[in-house]
Design an enzyme around this catalytic site. Structure first.
Site, PDB file in Angstrom:
ATOM      1  N   MET A 281      11.206  24.276   1.474  1.00  0.00           N
ATOM      2  CA  MET A 281      10.413  23.421   0.739  1.00  0.00           C
ATOM      3  C   MET A 281      11.286  22.512  -0.279  1.00  0.00           C
ATOM      4  SD  MET A 281       7.176  24.432  -1.959  1.00  0.00           S
ATOM      5  CE  MET A 281       6.327  25.452  -0.670  1.00  0.00           C
TER       6      MET A 281
ATOM      7  N   ARG B 132     -10.659   0.318  14.583  1.00  0.00           N
ATOM      8  CA  ARG B 132     -10.764   1.018  13.281  1.00  0.00           C
ATOM      9  C   ARG B 132     -11.664   0.164  12.470  1.00  0.00           C
ATOM     10  NH1 ARG B 132      -4.258   1.612  11.944  1.00  0.00           N
ATOM     11  NH2 ARG B 132      -4.943   0.066  10.572  1.00  0.00           N
TER      12      ARG B 132
ATOM     13  N   TYR C   1      15.790  30.238   6.926  1.00  0.00           N
ATOM     14  CA  TYR C   1      14.549  31.273   7.299  1.00  0.00           C
ATOM     15  C   TYR C   1      14.729  31.359   8.861  1.00  0.00           C
ATOM     16  CZ  TYR C   1      12.546  30.641   2.707  1.00  0.00           C
ATOM     17  OH  TYR C   1      12.145  30.503   1.288  1.00  0.00           O
TER      18      TYR C   1
ATOM     19  N   LYS D 255       0.825  -1.157  -0.039  1.00  0.00           N
ATOM     20  CA  LYS D 255      -0.123   0.011  -0.046  1.00  0.00           C
ATOM     21  C   LYS D 255       1.050   1.219   0.204  1.00  0.00           C
ATOM     22  CE  LYS D 255      -0.232  -0.162   4.981  1.00  0.00           C
ATOM     23  NZ  LYS D 255      -1.056  -0.570   6.325  1.00  0.00           N
TER      24      LYS D 255
END
Ligand SMILES: *Cc1c(COP(=O)(O)O)cnc(C)c1O
Length: 387
Positions: free
Chosen positions: A328, A150, A280, A39
Site C-alpha cells: 500500500m 457512450r 508479501y 479533467k
C-alpha cells in the site's frame, strides 16, 4: 516536513513542457483552436496549474468532464471558455450557467434543464438587483453519438434534438455554441466514418436553423494523424502532458515532452543473504547476496500493484526492477551490488530523454495505458511545479 527536507513522494510537473506541447500541437493543427483538456485533475498533473500554462501557450478553451471541475477553474480565476460534458441524471446546471460554463448536452431533457437553469439564474440576478436582463443566455454544445456508444444523442433522435435546441435558441433561453462528437480511435476508416456522420449532423442542424460556430471531434490521436478531423477545434489531452496516444510512436518522435516525473527516496538500505524473501507472499527471492532499497511509494499512491516484479525504477543512473509485491505504501528494489544509500532519489518514470523509465514502461508492466499511469498518481504525492 521542514522547508529544507525533501519530500518522501514527489510528482514534479514541468509546466514548460506543458507549454511546449500545447505550442507544438497548436502549430501542427494550424487554424484549429486548441481546447486543453484538464479533467481528472489534469490527468493527475494539477488542473489549475496546467490550465494556466496551457492558456499562456495559446489554448483558447478548457475542457473538463463535469461541472464541479469547471467551477474549480473559474474559482481559480480562469476566464477562458470552459466546456463540461458529463452530468449527473438530476443535474440542475444552475452553477454551470452562473459561472458561464459551456454545457455539453446529449438529450432534449438536458437542453430543457440548461434552459430552465438559465431562467432561474437570470431571475435570481434580477431579484438581487444585478440586472438579470444583462445575463447572457446559457451556452450549450450539442453532443452527437456518431458511433462510440457512450454520451451523445443517438442518430435517430437528432431531428428532435436539433428542433428543440433551435426553439430554445429562438426564445433566447440558450445559445448553441458548438456541435461535437468523440472518436473511438479504432482505425482511420472507423474514425472517418464517424467524421462523416458528424458532418451529416451539421447539415441536419443547419436545416433546423442551427449554425453553431464551433464543430469539434478530434482528441490528441486524431488531431495528430487525421487532419480532416481537426475542424474548428481539437480537444487536446494526453499530448499536452507529453505522452503519446500511439503504440508505434514515442513522445520524442511526436516532438512532445513528458511533463510528469514521479520520484521517491531510498528510505532504508539493507544487505541480505542469498534466497531472502522480499515483501508479501515472497514472490521475489534474492538470487545472490544482495542490497535491498526500500521506497515509500505504494498502491495507495496510484503505483499499480501489477508492476510488482516487473516495473523499472531509476536509482543513481541505473535501472533496477521492483522486487516483490508493491504494498500500500512502499516497495522494494533489489539493486544487487549497485550503490544505494538512504536519501538517494528514486525515479519511477519521467522523460526517457533524461534516462528515466517512461510512463509507457510502467503502463506495459501494469498491462494498461500511459493515461492511467499518470492519472492515478495519488493525492498523497506532493506536486511541485517547475518551468
Ligand atoms: C478525455 C477526452 C478528450 C481528450 O482525449 P486525449 O486522448 O487525452 O487527447 C477529448 N474529448 C473528450 C470528450 C474526452 O473525454
Amino acid at each position: 516536513m521542514s522547508a529544507s527536507e525533501e519530500p518522501l513522494r514527489l510528482a514534479s510537473v514541468d509546466l514548460g513542457a506543458i507549454r511546449h506541447n500545447v505550442r507544438t500541437v497548436a502549430a501542427l493543427v494550424g487554424g484549429a483552436e486548441v481546447m486543453a483538456v484538464v479533467k481528472a485533475n489534469a490527468y493527475g498533473h494539477g488542473a489549475v496549474e496546467v490550465a494556466r500554462a496551457a492558456v499562456e501557450a495559446g489554448a483558447t478553451w478548457l475542457g473538463v468532464a463535469d461541472v464541479d471541475e469547471a467551477v474549480a477553474l473559474r474559482d481559480a480565476g480562469l476566464s477562458v471558455p470552459v466546456l463540461a460534458w458529463l452530468h449527473s441524471p438530476q443535474a440542475s446546471f444552475d452553477r454551470a450557467v452562473a459561472h458561464s460554463i459551456d454545457v455539453g448536452v446529449s438529450s432534449v431533457a438536458q437542453l430543457d434543464a440548461v434552459a430552465a437553469a438559465g431562467l432561474r439564474v437570470a431571475a435570481g440576478l434580477r431579484e438581487a438587483g444585478e440586472g438579470g436582463a444583462a445575463q447572457q443566455p446559457a451556452r450549450v454544445h450539442l453532443k452527437l453519438d456518431t458511433g462510440l456508444g457512450r454520451n451523445g444523442a443517438e442518430q435517430s433522435l437528432w431531428p428532435a434534438f436539433f428542433a428543440r435546441a433551435a426553439e430554445l435558441q429562438r426564445a433566447g433561453q440558450l445559445t448553441v455554441v458548438g456541435l461535437f462528437s468523440h472518436l473511438s480511435n479504432t482505425n482511420d476508416e472507423e474514425d472517418r466514418a464517424q467524421l462523416e456522420r458528424l458532418l451529416a449532423g451539421v447539415e441536419l442542424a443547419r436545416v433546423a436553423q442551427l449554425e453553431p460556430p464551433i464543430i469539434h471531434l478530434a482528441s490528441t490521436a486524431a488531431a495528430l494523424r487525421l487532419p480532416e478531423t481537426r475542424l474548428s477545434m481539437i480537444r487536446l489531452g494526453i499530448g499536452m502532458y507529453g505522452l503519446s496516444p500511439f503504440d508505434d510512436q514515442t513522445s520524442a518522435e511526436l516532438g512532445l515532452r513528458p511533463a510528469m516525473r514521479v520520484e521517491g527516496r531510498v528510505i532504508s538500505v539493507k544487505r541480505v543473504p542469498v534466497d531472502s524473501g522480499v515483501s508479501y507472499g515472497y514472490t521475489y527471492r534474492t538470487a545472490t547476496e544482495s542490497t535491498l532499497a526500500l521506497v515509500a511509494l505504494g498502491y495507495a499512491d496510484g503505483i499499480p500493484r501489477l508492476g510488482s516484479n516487473r516495473a523499472p525504477v531509476w536509482i543513481n543512473g541505473e535501472i533496477h526492477r521492483v522486487s516483490g509485491r508493491i504494498a500500500m505504501d512502499q516497495f522494494v528494489a533489489d539493486v544487487h551490488d549497485a550503490e544505494a544509500a538512504v536519501g538517494d532519489r528514486v525515479v519511477l518514470f519521467g522523460d526517457p530523454q533524461d534516462g528515466y523509465p517512461s510512463a509507457e514502461d510502467w503502463a506495459e508492466a501494469a498491462e494498461t495505458i500511459n493515461y492511467e499511469i499518470v492519472t492515478r498518481i495519488g493525492a498523497r504525492i506532493e506536486r511541485r511545479y517547475v518551468s
